[in-house]
Design a protein around this motif. Structure first.
Motif, short mmCIF file in Angstrom:
data_model
loop_
_atom_site.label_atom_id
_atom_site.label_comp_id
_atom_site.label_asym_id
_atom_site.label_seq_id
_atom_site.Cartn_x
_atom_site.Cartn_y
_atom_site.Cartn_z
N ALA A 348 0.86 -1.19 0.00
CA ALA A 348 0.00 0.00 0.00
C ALA A 348 0.89 1.24 0.00
O ALA A 348 1.88 1.29 0.73
N GLY A 349 0.57 2.21 -0.84
CA GLY A 349 1.33 3.46 -0.86
C GLY A 349 2.62 3.37 -1.66
O GLY A 349 3.34 4.36 -1.79
N ARG A 350 2.96 2.19 -2.20
CA ARG A 350 4.21 2.04 -2.95
C ARG A 350 3.98 2.36 -4.42
O ARG A 350 3.02 1.88 -5.03
N LYS A 351 4.88 3.17 -5.01
CA LYS A 351 4.75 3.48 -6.43
C LYS A 351 5.21 2.28 -7.25
O LYS A 351 6.38 1.91 -7.22
N MET A 352 4.26 1.68 -7.98
CA MET A 352 4.56 0.45 -8.75
C MET A 352 4.80 0.75 -10.23
O MET A 352 5.40 -0.04 -10.94
N GLY A 353 4.28 1.87 -10.71
CA GLY A 353 4.42 2.22 -12.11
C GLY A 353 3.63 3.48 -12.39
O GLY A 353 3.11 4.12 -11.46
N HIS A 354 3.55 3.87 -13.65
CA HIS A 354 2.69 5.00 -14.03
C HIS A 354 2.22 4.81 -15.46
O HIS A 354 2.80 4.00 -16.21
N VAL A 355 1.15 5.52 -15.81
CA VAL A 355 0.72 5.53 -17.21
C VAL A 355 0.71 6.97 -17.71
O VAL A 355 0.39 7.89 -16.97
N ASN A 356 1.07 7.13 -18.96
CA ASN A 356 0.97 8.42 -19.63
C ASN A 356 -0.12 8.32 -20.67
O ASN A 356 -0.04 7.49 -21.59
N GLN A 357 -1.16 9.13 -20.50
CA GLN A 357 -2.27 9.11 -21.46
C GLN A 357 -2.15 10.36 -22.34
O GLN A 357 -2.27 11.49 -21.85
N VAL A 358 -1.85 10.10 -23.60
CA VAL A 358 -1.67 11.19 -24.56
C VAL A 358 -3.02 11.42 -25.19
O VAL A 358 -3.50 10.60 -25.97
N LYS A 359 -3.70 12.50 -24.76
CA LYS A 359 -5.12 12.64 -25.09
C LYS A 359 -5.38 13.20 -26.48
O LYS A 359 -6.38 12.87 -27.09
N SER A 360 -4.53 14.10 -26.96
CA SER A 360 -4.75 14.62 -28.30
C SER A 360 -3.44 15.12 -28.83
O SER A 360 -2.54 15.47 -28.05
N HIS A 361 -3.34 15.17 -30.14
CA HIS A 361 -2.10 15.68 -30.73
C HIS A 361 -2.24 17.15 -31.04
O HIS A 361 -3.33 17.67 -31.14
N LEU A 362 -1.09 17.83 -31.21
CA LEU A 362 -1.12 19.27 -31.48
C LEU A 362 -1.78 19.55 -32.82
O LEU A 362 -1.66 18.74 -33.73
#
Ligand code: ATP
Ligand code: MG
Length: 362
Positions: A348-362
């Motif tokens: 609990a509380g340990r950073k296991m990973g992350h996701v980057n959600q690229v929502k739209s392009h320029l």
């Protein structure tokens, strides 16, 4: 005095102090640039060690192991700021450390850091050092009653922090706090939190990423997104302040400055991280050069890469504890990039990973 190093050639070995997820992502970026990485870390089987050419597993006070580590690398950097000063001095006598020791000395202790920030004419939360019950009483009556008691050293992810308010039993809190040095910070009634991450090269060139807006849950960073929902003027001020801090430190590498934005639209510096920072993980999938590439370029004495954002909106979400169990849904989502740290045990509380959600392009 260590002479200025020539740019490192691909094939050189870079040492990293610390073997967590930041070390792992630095090692992966270093590999892309053709470097080998040697991790030095007290814990065996660490996330960074498993993607690196070499690992030294030794406690920070094992000076013989640190010497051997330092002699086998061309430059040293770190992924966290709590390496003991004596160990750093020992390594620095043998091999260049980037960023320099000044960046660490001024950020290992929250009170020293606050005074440094104020000496630059920048604003921090109201604060006072606390080393006895009387200090705590005085601080809470002058700067409080609402505030946070934080350990001066070794705090991260909101650990070592105690919320104080008018109802708090200060004597009871102090009884459980003896044996450490503390700082009392007046509670800032902020509209939002933002951070500015930049890289500074060995010749003083600066390349900044876009200002990032951050949300926290239980004192831990939950998500970061760009563009931050603040005015252009405020973004420019944040850039100026972070640049001033990096220059005053003579910093080489990546540095992040966390800010509170007050309801009146002013910036208050919360803290400085003299290293790559969780709130800039979005740069891995949102920028031409990520913060990890920028840092390894600076450490190697190379010119910096291009920090330009190439996506219209990016949101980074930390996978904390059991959040990481949702990985199957993220891996099949278009525009979502998952980064898992290979930690053996979910806590609990340990950073296991992350996701980057690229929502739209320029
Ligand atoms: P991290 O390692 O995640 O940066 P940390 O343990 O160094 O965290 P801080 O950045 O000092 O801790 O605090 C974590 C969060 O707690 C802040 O981002 C903010 O949301 C809240 N916080 C800290 N200090 C204050 C303050 N003086 N007033 C209001 N909120 C605060
Ligand atoms: Mg913080």
């Amino acid at each position: 005095m260590i002479p200025v190093i020539e740019p490192l050639k691909p094939g050189s070995t870079i040492g990293i102090l610390g073997g967590g997820q930041l070390g792992r992502m630095l090692a992966l970026a270093a590999a892309d640039l053709g470097f080998d990485v040697h991790i030095c870390e007290p814990e065996a089987d660490c996330p960074a060690g498993r993607v690196s050419a070499k690992v030294t597993t030794a406690p920070w006070d094992d000076l013989a192991a640190l010497s051997q580590f330092a002699r086998g690398v061309e430059a040293v950097t770190f992924e966290f700021e709590n390496v003991p000063a004596a160990s750093l001095a020992h390594i620095a006598a043998l091999v260049p450390i980037r960023p320099g020791i000044k960046s660490l000395e001024l950020t290992q202790d929250r009170w020293v850091e606050k005074q440094f920030i104020q000496s630059l004419g920048l604003v921090t939360a109201s604060c006072a050092p606390i080393s006895c019950m009387n200090d705590l009483h005085e601080a809470s009556s002058q700067l409080g009653p609402n505030g946070i008691l934080k350990t001066r050293r070794f705090g991260y992810d909101g650990k070592g922090q105690i919320a104080i308010n008018a109802q708090s039993d200060l004597a009871h809190i102090w009884e459980g706090s003896i044996g450490q040095d503390w700082i009392f910070e007046g509670l800032v009634d902020f509209a939002c939190e933002v951070s500015l991450t930049l890289a500074r090269s060995a010749d003083g060139e600066i390349a900044a990423f876009d200002l990032t807006q951050n949300t926290h849950r239980n004192g831990i960073l939950r998500s970061s997104f760009v563009p931050a929902q603040v005015s252009l003027d405020l973004s420019q001020q944040a850039l100026l302040q972070a640049t001033q801090i990096a220059q005053a430190l003579g910093h080489i590498g990546v540095l992040a400055v966390e800010f509170f934005v007050t309801r009146a639209g002013a910036l208050i510096v919360n803290e400085i991280a003299p290293r790559v920072h969780n709130s800039a993980h979005w740069t891995q999938d949102g920028c031409n050069s990520s913060q990890f590439v920028q840092h390894m370029r600076a450490v190697a004495g190379w010119p910096l890469g291009d920090p330009t954002r190439h996506a219209g909106h990016v949101q980074m979400t930390n996978l904390i504890g059991a959040d990481a169990d949702a990985w199957p849904s993220y891996v099949s989502e278009a525009g979502t990039f998952i980064h898992l740290y290979g930690k053996r045990e979910v806590r609990a509380g340990r950073k296991m990973g992350h996701v980057n959600q690229v929502k739209s392009h320029l």
